[in-house]
Design a protein around this motif. Structure first.
Motif, PDB file in Angstrom:
ATOM      1  N   ASP A  59      -6.021 -13.152 -12.015  1.00 39.07           N
ATOM      2  CA  ASP A  59      -6.898 -12.782 -10.542  1.00 39.07           C
ATOM      3  C   ASP A  59      -6.555 -13.156  -9.694  1.00 39.07           C
TER       4      ASP A  59
ATOM      5  N   CYS B 293      -7.428 -14.559  -5.201  1.00 33.79           N
ATOM      6  CA  CYS B 293      -8.249 -14.931  -4.135  1.00 33.79           C
ATOM      7  C   CYS B 293      -8.297 -13.381  -2.893  1.00 33.79           C
ATOM      8  N   GLU B 294      -9.958 -13.176  -2.522  1.00 30.26           N
ATOM      9  CA  GLU B 294     -10.032 -12.306  -2.190  1.00 30.26           C
ATOM     10  C   GLU B 294      -9.679 -12.267  -0.248  1.00 30.26           C
ATOM     11  N   ASP B 295      -9.188 -13.388  -0.075  1.00 28.94           N
ATOM     12  CA  ASP B 295      -9.337 -13.432   1.440  1.00 28.94           C
ATOM     13  C   ASP B 295      -7.940 -13.430   1.826  1.00 28.94           C
ATOM     14  N   THR B 296      -7.542 -14.039   1.264  1.00 28.87           N
ATOM     15  CA  THR B 296      -5.554 -15.100   1.307  1.00 28.87           C
ATOM     16  C   THR B 296      -5.081 -14.050   0.210  1.00 28.87           C
TER      17      THR B 296
ATOM     18  N   ASP C  38      -5.296 -16.930  -7.867  1.00 27.40           N
ATOM     19  CA  ASP C  38      -6.786 -17.929  -8.093  1.00 27.40           C
ATOM     20  C   ASP C  38      -6.639 -19.541  -8.073  1.00 27.40           C
TER      21      ASP C  38
ATOM     22  N   GLN D  50      -9.161 -21.466  -9.886  1.00 27.60           N
ATOM     23  CA  GLN D  50     -10.177 -21.265 -10.761  1.00 27.60           C
ATOM     24  C   GLN D  50      -9.349 -20.741 -12.029  1.00 27.60           C
TER      25      GLN D  50
ATOM     26  N   ASP E 147      -3.316 -21.513  -2.476  1.00 33.05           N
ATOM     27  CA  ASP E 147      -3.606 -22.711  -2.000  1.00 33.05           C
ATOM     28  C   ASP E 147      -3.567 -23.460  -2.849  1.00 33.05           C
TER      29      ASP E 147
ATOM     30  N   LYS F 151      -6.595 -18.903   7.173  1.00 30.72           N
ATOM     31  CA  LYS F 151      -7.166 -19.655   6.087  1.00 30.72           C
ATOM     32  C   LYS F 151      -6.711 -20.998   7.295  1.00 30.72           C
TER      33      LYS F 151
ATOM     34  N   ILE G 135     -10.724  -8.225  -8.797  1.00 27.28           N
ATOM     35  CA  ILE G 135     -10.138  -8.574  -7.308  1.00 27.28           C
ATOM     36  C   ILE G 135      -8.865  -7.999  -6.716  1.00 27.28           C
TER      37      ILE G 135
END
Ligand SMILES: *Cc1c(COP(=O)(O)O)cnc(C)c1O
Length: 367
Positions: free
Chosen positions: A101, A103-106, A110, A112, A136, A274, A330
């Motif tokens: 999955d 990340c909802e912002d970028t 993810d 993690q 990230d 970000k 997401i």
């Protein structure tokens, strides 16, 4: 009624004169000065020692994976939300794409979820810098180091994007870029691989050109590929590259126009940036919070009827019959509510205002 397309390249006299020069020189295939110039300029831009031009970004991804030794039974971790080429290139090697999955912002992979998906067969991670926002990379590089994995940045949509002051393509083992007609710069079709790893570079250059022996012409000890870029494509690419600052500045300006016009809508999310990241806003991304897939499609049709070309976000790979189903809430939420809107170089502010006014009206009309 005039139709506003989602994308169109900006071709000036510079592009025309470089391509004309290339064709007049007689070097129409993959030898010629523009290939060397393009590779050197691009490596310098990304802050890497080497850059290798390819026929497109899909072949760049495949060539990279093969050269890193990725093969059957290996696993490569990729995001569920990307263009299909990221996954297909893994498939070509016989390795298994392991889909996780975002990340909802970028809208990027993810970290993690990446760490959770690692097994003893994992060989590499391909973070994708979605719509121009870097993934990230600090976290992904930390995880890769811990488990001894390769990292390949899919920067097809993110030429010039940065994490702190460093440009994408130079943030991990390898980066790949696309020069398809709707990307930040274009060479018609084309791709580029960036790396600091000399051995990898030599291997990729060898495999790009049929893996022909240097000592013995027409002798091959490995199965290579023809993944070369032509000098004609590189001539267009160099002209576009020399304008990259101008092209990126305009993307940012157009983004600001949209932002200003849509500021008063509280049920939408636009491109995110970000802290410490530089988004280059390859595409205008509008997410209408709470929208379903049907509502999104209805909105796109209404826009089209008013002469505005939009695009839906990418479908999750894991929904396609060619890839395994995974649990990625997401990616499944985001794809239904997201659209891209026109932001090509020659669009006018008046056209953006018209698009935004029409968008506001039609969002209210969607049932
Ligand atoms: C466009 C794109 C590709 C493929 O690029 P081509 O040059 O068309 O092969 C790969 N990955 C992503 C994320 C893309 O957007």
């Amino acid at each position: 009624m005039t139709f506003i397309p989602i994308s169109q390249p900006s071709i000036t006299q510079k592009e025309i004169s470089y391509v004309t020069d290339a064709i007049k020189s007689g070097w129409v295939s993959s030898l010629g000065k523009y290939i060397d110039i393009f590779e050197k300029k691009f490596a310098k831009y990304c802050g890497t020692k080497y850059a290798l031009a390819t026929s497109n970004c899909t072949t760049a991804l495949h060539l990279t994976l093969v050269s890193l030794g990725v093969e059957s039974n290996d696993e490569v971790i990729i995001p569920d939300f990307t263009f299909v080429a990221t996954a297909n290139a893994v498939k070509y090697t016989g390795a298994k794409p392991v889909i996780v999955d975002i990340c909802e912002d970028t809208l990027c992979i993810d970290p993690q979820a990446v760490e959770t998906a690692i097994t003893s067969n994992t060989k590499a991670i391909i973070p994708v810098h979605m719509y121009g926002h870097p993934a990230d990379m600090n976290e992904i590089n930390r995880i890769a180091k811990k488990y001894n994995l390769f990292v390949i940045e899919d920067a097809a949509e993110a030429h010039g994007a940065q994490v702190h002051d460093a440009k994408v393509g130079g943030l991990s083992d390898v980066g790949v870029f696309s020069f398809y007609g709707n990307k930040v710069i274009t060479s018609g079709e084309g791709g580029m691989i960036t790396t600091n790893n000399e051995n990898l570079y030599i291997k990729m250059r060898h495999l790009r050109d049929h893996a022909m022996s240097k000592e013995k012409r027409y002798w091959h000890t490995e199965v290579g590929f023809n993944y070369r870029m032509t000098n004609l494509q590189a001539a267009l690419g160099v002209a576009q590259f020399e304008r990259i600052d101008e092209l990126l500045l305009k993307k940012k300006e157009i983004y600001e126009w949209y932002k200003e016009e849509l500021n008063d809508l509280n049920n939408i999310k636009m491109n995110f940036q970000k802290m410490n990241y530089l988004n280059i806003y390859w595409m205008i991304c509008i997410e209408i919070l709470g929208f379903t897939e049907n509502q999104r499609d209805d909105l796109l049709m209404r826009l089209k009827n008013k002469g505005i070309d939009g695009r839906p976000f990418f479908y999750p790979l894991s929904d396609m019959p060619i890839y395994p189903t995974v649990d990625s809430p997401i990616a499944h939420k985001v794809f239904q509510r997201g659209i891209n809107l026109p932001n090509y170089f020659d669009i006018s502010k008046d056209q953006v205002v018209f698009i935004c006014n029409t968008l506001k009206m039609e969002i209210a009309n969607v049932i």
